[in-house]
Design a protein around this motif. Structure first.
Motif, short mmCIF file in Angstrom:
data_model
loop_
_atom_site.label_atom_id
_atom_site.label_comp_id
_atom_site.label_asym_id
_atom_site.label_seq_id
_atom_site.Cartn_x
_atom_site.Cartn_y
_atom_site.Cartn_z
N ARG A 42 0.85 -1.20 0.00
CA ARG A 42 0.00 0.00 0.00
C ARG A 42 0.88 1.26 0.00
NH1 ARG A 42 -4.24 1.65 4.23
NH2 ARG A 42 -3.61 -0.23 5.28
N GLY A 43 1.90 1.22 0.82
CA GLY A 43 2.82 2.37 0.88
C GLY A 43 3.48 2.60 -0.47
N ASN A 80 8.03 -0.79 14.88
CA ASN A 80 7.29 -2.03 14.62
C ASN A 80 8.12 -2.95 13.71
OD1 ASN A 80 7.00 -1.10 11.98
ND2 ASN A 80 4.94 -0.35 12.29
N ASN A 82 8.10 -3.56 10.52
CA ASN A 82 8.58 -3.02 9.23
C ASN A 82 9.74 -2.07 9.45
OD1 ASN A 82 5.93 -4.08 8.58
ND2 ASN A 82 6.07 -2.96 6.65
N LEU A 86 13.69 -2.02 8.04
CA LEU A 86 13.95 -1.03 6.97
C LEU A 86 14.99 0.01 7.37
CD1 LEU A 86 10.42 -0.37 5.39
CD2 LEU A 86 12.27 -1.80 4.52
N VAL A 106 3.98 -3.15 18.74
CA VAL A 106 3.47 -3.83 17.54
C VAL A 106 1.97 -4.05 17.62
CG1 VAL A 106 5.66 -4.97 16.95
CG2 VAL A 106 4.04 -6.13 18.46
N ARG A 143 -1.49 -2.66 20.72
CA ARG A 143 -0.68 -1.44 20.82
C ARG A 143 -0.86 -0.75 22.17
NH1 ARG A 143 2.21 -0.40 16.52
NH2 ARG A 143 1.44 -0.77 14.43
N ASP A 181 3.68 8.32 7.24
CA ASP A 181 2.73 7.48 6.52
C ASP A 181 2.57 8.04 5.12
OD1 ASP A 181 0.48 6.15 5.52
OD2 ASP A 181 -0.48 6.06 7.49
N LEU A 182 2.84 7.19 4.13
CA LEU A 182 2.76 7.65 2.74
C LEU A 182 1.33 7.95 2.30
CD1 LEU A 182 5.50 5.37 1.24
CD2 LEU A 182 5.31 7.81 0.77
N VAL A 200 9.39 5.98 4.76
CA VAL A 200 10.21 5.94 5.98
C VAL A 200 11.70 5.82 5.64
CG1 VAL A 200 10.09 3.42 6.39
CG2 VAL A 200 10.26 4.97 8.32
O1 PTJ Z 1 4.74 -4.86 13.12
P1 PTJ Z 1 3.30 -4.63 13.47
O2 PTJ Z 1 2.65 -5.87 14.05
O3 PTJ Z 1 3.10 -3.46 14.39
O4 PTJ Z 1 2.49 -4.28 12.14
C1 PTJ Z 1 2.90 -3.21 11.35
C2 PTJ Z 1 1.89 -2.94 10.20
C3 PTJ Z 1 2.53 -1.92 9.27
C4 PTJ Z 1 1.63 -4.24 9.47
C5 PTJ Z 1 0.59 -2.41 10.84
O5 PTJ Z 1 0.85 -1.22 11.52
C6 PTJ Z 1 -0.49 -2.21 9.78
O6 PTJ Z 1 -1.30 -3.08 9.50
O7 PTJ Z 1 -0.47 -1.02 9.18
P2 PTJ Z 1 -1.49 -0.56 8.01
O8 PTJ Z 1 -2.87 -0.40 8.54
O9 PTJ Z 1 -1.31 -1.41 6.81
O10 PTJ Z 1 -0.96 0.89 7.73
C7 PTJ Z 1 0.37 1.13 7.39
C8 PTJ Z 1 0.46 2.50 6.71
O11 PTJ Z 1 1.82 2.73 6.43
C9 PTJ Z 1 -0.30 2.56 5.38
O12 PTJ Z 1 -1.04 3.77 5.32
C10 PTJ Z 1 0.81 2.59 4.32
O13 PTJ Z 1 0.47 3.41 3.22
C11 PTJ Z 1 1.97 3.17 5.08
N1 PTJ Z 1 3.28 2.69 4.63
C12 PTJ Z 1 3.63 1.46 4.21
N2 PTJ Z 1 4.93 1.38 3.89
C13 PTJ Z 1 5.44 2.62 4.14
C14 PTJ Z 1 4.39 3.46 4.60
N3 PTJ Z 1 4.59 4.74 4.95
C15 PTJ Z 1 5.85 5.22 4.85
N4 PTJ Z 1 6.90 4.47 4.40
C16 PTJ Z 1 6.74 3.18 4.04
N5 PTJ Z 1 7.78 2.47 3.62
#
Ligand code: PTJ
Length: 253
Positions: A42-43, A80, A82, A86, A106, A143, A181-182, A200
Protein backbone atom coordinates in the motif's frame (compact mmCIF):
# COMPACT_ATOMS: atom_id res chain seq x y z
CA UNK A 1 20.85 -8.53 7.05
CA UNK A 2 21.85 -10.95 4.26
CA UNK A 3 19.49 -10.80 1.34
CA UNK A 4 18.96 -14.17 -0.34
CA UNK A 5 17.93 -12.85 -3.72
CA UNK A 6 20.56 -11.15 -5.88
CA UNK A 7 19.26 -7.91 -7.35
CA UNK A 8 21.48 -6.30 -10.01
CA UNK A 9 22.33 -2.66 -9.19
CA UNK A 10 21.47 -1.76 -12.80
CA UNK A 11 17.85 -2.77 -12.32
CA UNK A 12 15.66 0.35 -12.79
CA UNK A 13 13.66 -0.55 -9.67
CA UNK A 14 16.74 -1.52 -7.60
CA UNK A 15 15.89 0.49 -4.45
CA UNK A 16 12.31 -0.70 -4.44
CA UNK A 17 13.34 -4.36 -4.90
CA UNK A 18 15.94 -4.18 -2.14
CA UNK A 19 13.36 -2.70 0.21
CA UNK A 20 10.94 -5.52 -0.59
CA UNK A 21 13.64 -8.14 -0.03
CA UNK A 22 14.49 -6.65 3.38
CA UNK A 23 10.86 -7.04 4.41
CA UNK A 24 10.67 -10.60 3.06
CA UNK A 25 13.82 -11.53 5.00
CA UNK A 26 12.41 -9.71 8.02
CA UNK A 27 9.32 -11.86 7.74
CA UNK A 28 11.41 -15.05 7.55
CA UNK A 29 13.22 -13.95 10.72
CA UNK A 30 9.88 -13.49 12.50
CA UNK A 31 10.50 -9.74 12.87
CA UNK A 32 8.14 -8.37 10.22
CA UNK A 33 4.49 -9.42 10.36
CA UNK A 34 3.10 -11.01 7.19
CA UNK A 35 0.60 -8.14 7.22
CA UNK A 36 3.63 -5.84 7.04
CA UNK A 37 4.17 -7.01 3.47
CA UNK A 38 0.63 -5.96 2.57
CA UNK A 39 1.15 -2.62 4.34
CA UNK A 40 4.32 -2.06 2.35
CA UNK A 41 2.48 -2.70 -0.93
CA UNK A 42 0.00 0.00 0.00
CA UNK A 43 2.82 2.37 0.88
CA UNK A 44 4.60 1.64 -2.43
CA UNK A 45 1.47 2.60 -4.34
CA UNK A 46 1.26 5.96 -2.62
CA UNK A 47 4.98 6.50 -3.09
CA UNK A 48 4.59 5.78 -6.81
CA UNK A 49 1.82 8.31 -7.26
CA UNK A 50 3.82 10.86 -5.29
CA UNK A 51 6.77 10.47 -7.65
CA UNK A 52 8.98 8.59 -5.10
CA UNK A 53 10.63 11.67 -3.70
CA UNK A 54 10.53 13.79 -0.55
CA UNK A 55 8.33 16.76 -1.42
CA UNK A 56 8.54 20.18 0.22
CA UNK A 57 5.53 19.41 2.44
CA UNK A 58 7.33 16.30 3.73
CA UNK A 59 10.55 18.20 4.40
CA UNK A 60 8.64 20.92 6.27
CA UNK A 61 6.89 18.32 8.43
CA UNK A 62 10.16 16.47 9.05
CA UNK A 63 11.94 19.65 10.14
CA UNK A 64 9.16 20.80 12.48
CA UNK A 65 8.79 17.28 13.89
CA UNK A 66 12.50 17.19 14.72
CA UNK A 67 12.20 20.59 16.41
CA UNK A 68 9.32 19.17 18.50
CA UNK A 69 11.44 16.13 19.41
CA UNK A 70 14.34 18.37 20.45
CA UNK A 71 11.99 20.41 22.65
CA UNK A 72 10.47 17.31 24.25
CA UNK A 73 11.23 16.01 27.75
CA UNK A 74 10.54 12.38 26.90
CA UNK A 75 10.59 11.79 23.16
CA UNK A 76 10.07 8.18 22.05
CA UNK A 77 10.47 6.49 18.67
CA UNK A 78 8.01 3.63 18.34
CA UNK A 79 9.32 0.72 16.26
CA UNK A 80 7.29 -2.03 14.62
CA UNK A 81 8.25 -5.00 12.46
CA UNK A 82 8.58 -3.02 9.23
CA UNK A 83 10.60 -0.17 10.68
CA UNK A 84 12.95 -2.58 12.48
CA UNK A 85 14.17 -4.09 9.22
CA UNK A 86 13.95 -1.03 6.97
CA UNK A 87 15.80 1.64 8.97
CA UNK A 88 17.37 0.25 12.17
CA UNK A 89 20.67 2.16 11.93
CA UNK A 90 18.89 5.37 11.00
CA UNK A 91 16.39 5.07 13.87
CA UNK A 92 19.30 4.71 16.29
CA UNK A 93 21.05 7.76 14.87
CA UNK A 94 17.90 9.90 15.04
CA UNK A 95 17.17 8.74 18.59
CA UNK A 96 20.76 9.54 19.65
CA UNK A 97 20.59 13.02 18.13
CA UNK A 98 17.23 13.87 19.69
CA UNK A 99 17.81 12.10 23.00
CA UNK A 100 14.83 9.87 22.32
CA UNK A 101 14.13 6.38 23.60
CA UNK A 102 13.29 3.57 21.22
CA UNK A 103 10.35 1.36 22.13
CA UNK A 104 8.99 -1.73 20.41
CA UNK A 105 5.26 -1.44 19.88
CA UNK A 106 3.47 -3.83 17.54
CA UNK A 107 -0.06 -4.40 16.35
CA UNK A 108 0.40 -8.13 15.64
CA UNK A 109 1.59 -8.92 19.13
CA UNK A 110 3.17 -12.00 20.64
CA UNK A 111 5.81 -12.19 23.35
CA UNK A 112 8.05 -14.20 21.01
CA UNK A 113 7.75 -11.65 18.24
CA UNK A 114 8.61 -8.74 20.53
CA UNK A 115 11.66 -10.73 21.74
CA UNK A 116 12.72 -11.36 18.13
CA UNK A 117 12.46 -7.68 17.27
CA UNK A 118 14.40 -6.81 20.43
CA UNK A 119 17.24 -9.22 19.56
CA UNK A 120 17.26 -8.01 15.98
CA UNK A 121 17.62 -4.38 17.09
CA UNK A 122 20.42 -5.30 19.50
CA UNK A 123 22.58 -6.17 16.46
CA UNK A 124 22.44 -2.45 15.61
CA UNK A 125 23.37 -1.37 19.13
CA UNK A 126 19.78 -0.54 20.07
CA UNK A 127 18.60 -1.24 23.62
CA UNK A 128 14.90 -0.98 22.85
CA UNK A 129 12.33 -0.63 25.60
CA UNK A 130 9.96 -3.58 25.60
CA UNK A 131 9.09 -4.36 29.19
CA UNK A 132 5.37 -4.15 28.36
CA UNK A 133 4.49 -3.23 31.93
CA UNK A 134 1.97 -0.46 31.29
CA UNK A 135 -1.29 -0.01 29.43
CA UNK A 136 -2.56 2.92 27.35
CA UNK A 137 -6.14 3.29 28.52
CA UNK A 138 -8.72 3.62 25.78
CA UNK A 139 -6.98 1.34 23.31
CA UNK A 140 -8.16 -2.23 22.74
CA UNK A 141 -5.50 -3.51 20.34
CA UNK A 142 -2.13 -4.89 21.42
CA UNK A 143 -0.68 -1.44 20.82
CA UNK A 144 -2.07 -0.58 24.27
CA UNK A 145 0.80 -2.60 25.82
CA UNK A 146 3.58 -0.12 26.44
CA UNK A 147 6.67 0.45 28.57
CA UNK A 148 6.31 2.57 31.72
CA UNK A 149 9.69 4.22 30.96
CA UNK A 150 8.77 4.94 27.32
CA UNK A 151 5.51 5.66 25.51
CA UNK A 152 3.60 5.67 28.80
CA UNK A 153 5.39 8.80 30.03
CA UNK A 154 6.35 10.24 26.62
CA UNK A 155 5.35 13.76 25.65
CA UNK A 156 6.25 13.27 21.96
CA UNK A 157 5.94 9.97 20.08
CA UNK A 158 7.21 9.28 16.58
CA UNK A 159 5.04 6.58 15.02
CA UNK A 160 6.22 5.40 11.64
CA UNK A 161 3.75 3.17 9.73
CA UNK A 162 0.71 2.95 11.93
CA UNK A 163 -2.53 1.09 11.50
CA UNK A 164 -4.71 3.96 12.63
CA UNK A 165 -5.95 2.88 16.02
CA UNK A 166 -3.38 4.50 18.27
CA UNK A 167 -2.78 8.05 17.12
CA UNK A 168 -6.06 9.38 18.51
CA UNK A 169 -5.52 7.70 21.88
CA UNK A 170 -1.95 8.96 22.17
CA UNK A 171 -3.30 12.45 21.60
CA UNK A 172 -6.04 11.92 24.18
CA UNK A 173 -3.25 11.07 26.62
CA UNK A 174 -1.79 14.51 25.92
CA UNK A 175 1.08 13.36 23.73
CA UNK A 176 2.17 14.99 20.50
CA UNK A 177 2.16 12.49 17.66
CA UNK A 178 4.48 12.51 14.67
CA UNK A 179 3.32 10.07 11.99
CA UNK A 180 5.27 8.82 8.99
CA UNK A 181 2.73 7.48 6.52
CA UNK A 182 2.76 7.65 2.74
CA UNK A 183 -1.03 7.75 2.71
CA UNK A 184 -2.19 11.30 3.46
CA UNK A 185 -5.78 10.04 3.66
CA UNK A 186 -5.12 7.46 6.37
CA UNK A 187 -6.67 7.86 9.80
CA UNK A 188 -3.19 8.20 11.27
CA UNK A 189 -2.16 10.99 8.88
CA UNK A 190 -5.43 12.79 9.51
CA UNK A 191 -5.11 12.54 13.31
CA UNK A 192 -1.42 13.29 13.82
CA UNK A 193 0.09 16.58 14.97
CA UNK A 194 2.83 16.17 12.36
CA UNK A 195 1.92 14.13 9.28
CA UNK A 196 5.04 13.18 7.40
CA UNK A 197 3.86 11.93 4.02
CA UNK A 198 7.09 10.34 2.88
CA UNK A 199 8.69 6.92 2.64
CA UNK A 200 10.21 5.94 5.98
CA UNK A 201 13.44 5.05 4.16
CA UNK A 202 13.78 8.70 3.09
CA UNK A 203 11.99 10.37 6.02
CA UNK A 204 14.27 9.12 8.81
CA UNK A 205 17.52 10.07 6.96
CA UNK A 206 16.01 13.51 6.25
CA UNK A 207 15.13 13.86 9.94
CA UNK A 208 18.72 12.95 10.87
CA UNK A 209 19.95 15.82 8.69
CA UNK A 210 17.46 18.22 10.30
CA UNK A 211 18.47 17.04 13.78
CA UNK A 212 22.11 17.76 12.97
CA UNK A 213 21.14 21.20 11.73
CA UNK A 214 18.78 22.08 14.61
CA UNK A 215 20.38 20.47 17.63
CA UNK A 216 22.34 23.55 18.65
CA UNK A 217 19.48 26.03 18.30
CA UNK A 218 18.06 27.83 21.33
CA UNK A 219 14.71 26.58 22.64
CA UNK A 220 13.06 29.83 21.52
CA UNK A 221 14.26 29.23 17.95
CA UNK A 222 12.93 25.66 18.03
CA UNK A 223 9.62 26.96 19.38
CA UNK A 224 9.35 29.40 16.49
CA UNK A 225 9.70 26.51 14.01
CA UNK A 226 7.01 24.54 15.84
CA UNK A 227 4.67 27.55 16.21
CA UNK A 228 4.87 28.40 12.51
CA UNK A 229 4.01 24.84 11.48
CA UNK A 230 0.55 24.18 10.02
CA UNK A 231 -0.25 20.48 9.67
CA UNK A 232 -3.56 21.02 7.83
CA UNK A 233 -1.71 22.90 5.12
CA UNK A 234 0.85 20.10 4.88
CA UNK A 235 -1.83 17.43 4.49
CA UNK A 236 -3.67 19.48 1.91
CA UNK A 237 -0.46 19.93 -0.10
CA UNK A 238 0.28 16.19 0.05
CA UNK A 239 -3.10 15.37 -1.47
CA UNK A 240 -2.69 18.06 -4.11
CA UNK A 241 0.79 16.72 -4.96
CA UNK A 242 -0.75 13.37 -5.86
CA UNK A 243 -3.24 15.13 -8.14
CA UNK A 244 -0.51 17.24 -9.76
CA UNK A 245 1.85 14.31 -10.26
CA UNK A 246 -0.88 12.26 -11.90
CA UNK A 247 -1.89 15.20 -14.11
CA UNK A 248 1.73 15.61 -15.23
CA UNK A 249 1.98 11.89 -15.97
CA UNK A 250 -1.26 11.91 -17.94
CA UNK A 251 -0.18 14.94 -19.95
CA UNK A 252 3.16 13.34 -20.81
CA UNK A 253 1.49 10.38 -22.54
O1 PTJ B 1 4.74 -4.86 13.12
P1 PTJ B 1 3.30 -4.63 13.47
O2 PTJ B 1 2.65 -5.87 14.05
O3 PTJ B 1 3.10 -3.46 14.39
O4 PTJ B 1 2.49 -4.28 12.14
C1 PTJ B 1 2.90 -3.21 11.35
C2 PTJ B 1 1.89 -2.94 10.20
C3 PTJ B 1 2.53 -1.92 9.27
C4 PTJ B 1 1.63 -4.24 9.47
C5 PTJ B 1 0.59 -2.41 10.84
O5 PTJ B 1 0.85 -1.22 11.52
C6 PTJ B 1 -0.49 -2.21 9.78
O6 PTJ B 1 -1.30 -3.08 9.50
O7 PTJ B 1 -0.47 -1.02 9.18
P2 PTJ B 1 -1.49 -0.56 8.01
O8 PTJ B 1 -2.87 -0.40 8.54
O9 PTJ B 1 -1.31 -1.41 6.81
O10 PTJ B 1 -0.96 0.89 7.73
C7 PTJ B 1 0.37 1.13 7.39
C8 PTJ B 1 0.46 2.50 6.71
O11 PTJ B 1 1.82 2.73 6.43
C9 PTJ B 1 -0.30 2.56 5.38
O12 PTJ B 1 -1.04 3.77 5.32
C10 PTJ B 1 0.81 2.59 4.32
O13 PTJ B 1 0.47 3.41 3.22
C11 PTJ B 1 1.97 3.17 5.08
N1 PTJ B 1 3.28 2.69 4.63
C12 PTJ B 1 3.63 1.46 4.21
N2 PTJ B 1 4.93 1.38 3.89
C13 PTJ B 1 5.44 2.62 4.14
C14 PTJ B 1 4.39 3.46 4.60
N3 PTJ B 1 4.59 4.74 4.95
C15 PTJ B 1 5.85 5.22 4.85
N4 PTJ B 1 6.90 4.47 4.40
C16 PTJ B 1 6.74 3.18 4.04
N5 PTJ B 1 7.78 2.47 3.62
Amino acid sequence: MTLVMHIPKSHPRYQSLITREKLVEGFKLGVTAIQGLIAHGRGETFDYILGERSHDFALKAEKAAVAEMLLAKHPVVSVNGNVAVLVPKEVKKLADLTNAKIEINVFHWSKERVEKIKSYLEKFGIEALASQDAVLEGLESARRIVDSRGIYIADVVLVPLEDGDRCEILRKHGKKVIAIDLNPLSRTSQMADYSIVDNVIRAIPNMIEFAEELKNLEREELKTIVDNYNNKEILKNAILAIRDHLTKMAESI
